[in-house]
Design a protein around this motif. Structure first.
Motif, PDB file in Angstrom:
ATOM      1  N   ILE A 102       0.665  -1.265   0.176  1.00 22.69           N
ATOM      2  CA  ILE A 102       0.049  -0.270   0.044  1.00 22.69           C
ATOM      3  C   ILE A 102       0.858   1.334  -0.026  1.00 22.69           C
ATOM      4  N   LYS A 103       0.422   2.345  -0.970  1.00 23.83           N
ATOM      5  CA  LYS A 103       0.998   3.596  -0.957  1.00 23.83           C
ATOM      6  C   LYS A 103       0.317   4.222  -0.020  1.00 23.83           C
ATOM      7  N   ALA A 104       0.737   4.730   1.184  1.00 25.67           N
ATOM      8  CA  ALA A 104      -0.246   5.351   2.097  1.00 25.67           C
ATOM      9  C   ALA A 104       0.526   6.466   2.851  1.00 25.67           C
ATOM     10  N   PRO A 105       1.054   7.596   2.165  1.00 25.85           N
ATOM     11  CA  PRO A 105       1.648   8.563   2.776  1.00 25.85           C
ATOM     12  C   PRO A 105       1.131   9.204   4.015  1.00 25.85           C
ATOM     13  N   ASN A 106      -0.476   9.133   4.077  1.00 31.51           N
ATOM     14  CA  ASN A 106      -0.977   9.777   5.233  1.00 31.51           C
ATOM     15  C   ASN A 106      -1.915   8.653   6.378  1.00 31.51           C
ATOM     16  N   ALA A 107      -1.218   7.344   6.057  1.00 30.44           N
ATOM     17  CA  ALA A 107      -1.816   6.495   6.945  1.00 30.44           C
ATOM     18  C   ALA A 107      -1.799   6.585   8.426  1.00 30.44           C
ATOM     19  N   ASP A 108      -0.992   7.359   8.849  1.00 28.76           N
ATOM     20  CA  ASP A 108      -1.019   7.679  10.243  1.00 28.76           C
ATOM     21  C   ASP A 108      -2.163   8.249  10.723  1.00 28.76           C
ATOM     22  N   SER A 109      -2.946   8.784   9.781  1.00 26.14           N
ATOM     23  CA  SER A 109      -4.193   9.518  10.042  1.00 26.14           C
ATOM     24  C   SER A 109      -5.443   8.592   9.662  1.00 26.14           C
ATOM     25  N   LYS A 110      -4.904   7.503   9.218  1.00 26.87           N
ATOM     26  CA  LYS A 110      -6.067   6.274   8.929  1.00 26.87           C
ATOM     27  C   LYS A 110      -6.617   6.618   7.547  1.00 26.87           C
ATOM     28  N   THR A 112      -6.027   8.102   3.097  1.00 28.73           N
ATOM     29  CA  THR A 112      -5.348   8.525   2.089  1.00 28.73           C
ATOM     30  C   THR A 112      -6.189   8.849   0.860  1.00 28.73           C
ATOM     31  N   VAL A 113      -5.549   9.395   0.049  1.00 33.66           N
ATOM     32  CA  VAL A 113      -6.494   9.725  -1.240  1.00 33.66           C
ATOM     33  C   VAL A 113      -5.597   9.092  -2.507  1.00 33.66           C
ATOM     34  N   TRP A 114      -6.387   8.314  -3.467  1.00 32.82           N
ATOM     35  CA  TRP A 114      -5.751   8.111  -4.682  1.00 32.82           C
ATOM     36  C   TRP A 114      -6.749   8.504  -5.732  1.00 32.82           C
ATOM     37  N   ALA A 117     -10.446   8.540  -5.308  1.00 34.15           N
ATOM     38  CA  ALA A 117     -11.032   7.754  -4.330  1.00 34.15           C
ATOM     39  C   ALA A 117     -10.277   8.073  -2.962  1.00 34.15           C
ATOM     40  N   GLU A 118     -11.180   8.108  -2.106  1.00 33.72           N
ATOM     41  CA  GLU A 118     -10.691   8.220  -0.594  1.00 33.72           C
ATOM     42  C   GLU A 118     -10.896   6.981   0.150  1.00 33.72           C
ATOM     43  N   ILE A 119      -9.452   6.717   0.807  1.00 29.30           N
ATOM     44  CA  ILE A 119      -9.205   5.506   1.275  1.00 29.30           C
ATOM     45  C   ILE A 119      -9.167   5.541   2.755  1.00 29.30           C
ATOM     46  N   GLN A 120      -9.926   4.589   3.580  1.00 31.95           N
ATOM     47  CA  GLN A 120      -9.804   4.638   5.001  1.00 31.95           C
ATOM     48  C   GLN A 120      -9.336   3.405   5.548  1.00 31.95           C
ATOM     49  N   PHE A 121      -8.472   3.315   6.379  1.00 30.00           N
ATOM     50  CA  PHE A 121      -7.938   2.031   6.782  1.00 30.00           C
ATOM     51  C   PHE A 121      -8.231   1.855   8.399  1.00 30.00           C
TER      52      PHE A 121
END
Length: 260
Positions: A102-110, A112-114, A117-121
Motif C-alpha cells: 500500500i502506498k499510504a503517505p497519510n496512513a498515520d491518520s488512517k 489517504t487519497v488515490w 478515491a478516498e481510502i480509510q484504513f
C-alpha cells in the motif's frame, strides 16, 4: 481515454491474455498496486503493465482509479497484515487480501487519497525495512498454507507457484519477477541442496527442460510450494516427494539465493 497511470481499487484484479472475460487469466493485480496504461481496447478494457513486476495483460478500467505520477512514483509504505484486512473506499467497505502493498503517505491518520478515491484504513502495518531473517520468512510463508492453487493467482484467495514465491519475498522487500522461469534468472546459484539455507528458491523443469515450477526451501529436506495447494513436502537431490502419497512430483533443476 487518457489514463497513463492508475491504481487498483478492487481486492484482486484479473489480468487476462486478451480483452475478454473468457480469456485466460495470466496473472492478477492486487489492491493498491499501480499500473501504466498501455492501450485502450473495446468495452472498457485496457492493456496495463504492472509497476511491481512489469507484467502486461488486459484488465477492465472499472477496476482502476486514475492517479498522478507523484503517487505512481511514491514508495510502498505499508501492507495488509491479516488474511483479509478491512478498508473502505469512498465510504464503502472492502476486504483486501493479506500482503497487499500500500502506498499510504497519510496512513498515520488512517486516511489517504488515490485520485478521486478516498481510502480509510482500520489497520495496516508499516513495512519493516531490512529487519528480516529465517523466522520472518517462515511467518510470512506459513500464512499461505492450504491456499488453493490457481493458475495466475497472486493472493491468499488462490495462488500459483511463482505467485506464491513472489508474494512471500515482496514482504521481505525482495522483488521477484512474475513467472518461475523469470525468477530462475535472479540471484546466485547454490551448487548443492545440502548447502541450502531457509529462503533459497528451488526450481524444477519438465521433460523438455523448461522451468515450470518453483518453491521455497525451508531447509535441505523440506520445501513449501503451491502444488494443488500451498503445502510443505519433502525434497532430495532428485526433486520433490509428496508427503501424502510418497510419489515424486517435480524434478529439481537449480537452486538460487536472492537477497536485498
Amino acid at each position: 481515454m487518457n489514463m497513463p497511470y492508475a491504481i487498483i481499487v478492487v481486492p484482486v484484479m484479473p489480468l487476462r491474455a486478451e480483452h475478454a472475460h473468457k480469456s485466460e487469466m495470466i496473472s492478477q493485480g492486487l489492491w493498491g498496486e499501480c499500473v501504466t496504461i498501455l492501450e485502450t481496447g473495446p468495452d472498457g478494457w485496457v492493456k496495463v503493465r504492472g509497476q511491481y513486476d512489469g507484467y502486461e495483460g488486459w484488465a477492465t478500467a472499472n477496476n482502476l482509479e486514475t492517479i498522478d505520477q507523484q503517487l505512481f512514483d511514491a514508495p510502498y509504505t505499508h501492507y495488509a497484515p491479516h488474511w483479509v484486512t478491512p478498508v473502505s473506499i469512498n465510504g464503502w467497505p472492502m476486504y483486501i487480501p493479506y500482503g497487499c502493498l500500500i502506498k499510504a503517505p497519510n496512513a498515520d491518520s488512517k486516511r489517504t487519497v488515490w485520485g478521486k478515491a478516498e481510502i480509510q484504513f482500520e489497520e495496516i502495518q508499516p513495512l519493516q525495512t531490512g529487519n528480516h531473517n529465517a523466522d520472518s520468512l517462515m511467518r510470512i510463508a506459513s500464512r499461505f498454507l492450504n491456499t488453493g492453487y490457481l493458475w495466475g493467482g497472486r493472493s491468499v484467495f488462490g495462488i500459483d507457484c511463482s505467485g506464491f514465491t513472489q508474494s512471500v519475498f515482496k514482504l521481505l522487500e525482495i522483488p521477484l519477477l512474475r513467472d518461475a522461469y523469470q525468477q530462475a534468472t535472479q540471484g546466485i546459484t547454490v551448487d548443492f541442496l545440502q548447502e541450502a539455507q531457509t529462503g533459497d528458491m528451488a526450481f524444477f523443469d519438465n521433460a523438455d527442460g523448461r522451468i515450470t515450477h518453483v518453491g521455497i526451501l525451508l531447509n535441505d529436506h523440506e520445501i513449501i510450494h503451491s502444488s494443488g495447494k500451498v503445502r510443505i513436502d519433502s525434497i532430495d537431490n532428485q526433486g520433490i516427494i509428496n508427503v501424502d502419497t510418497g510419489l515424486r512430483t517435480h524434478k529439481l533443476r537449480i537452486i538460487k539465493r536472492v537477497s536485498r
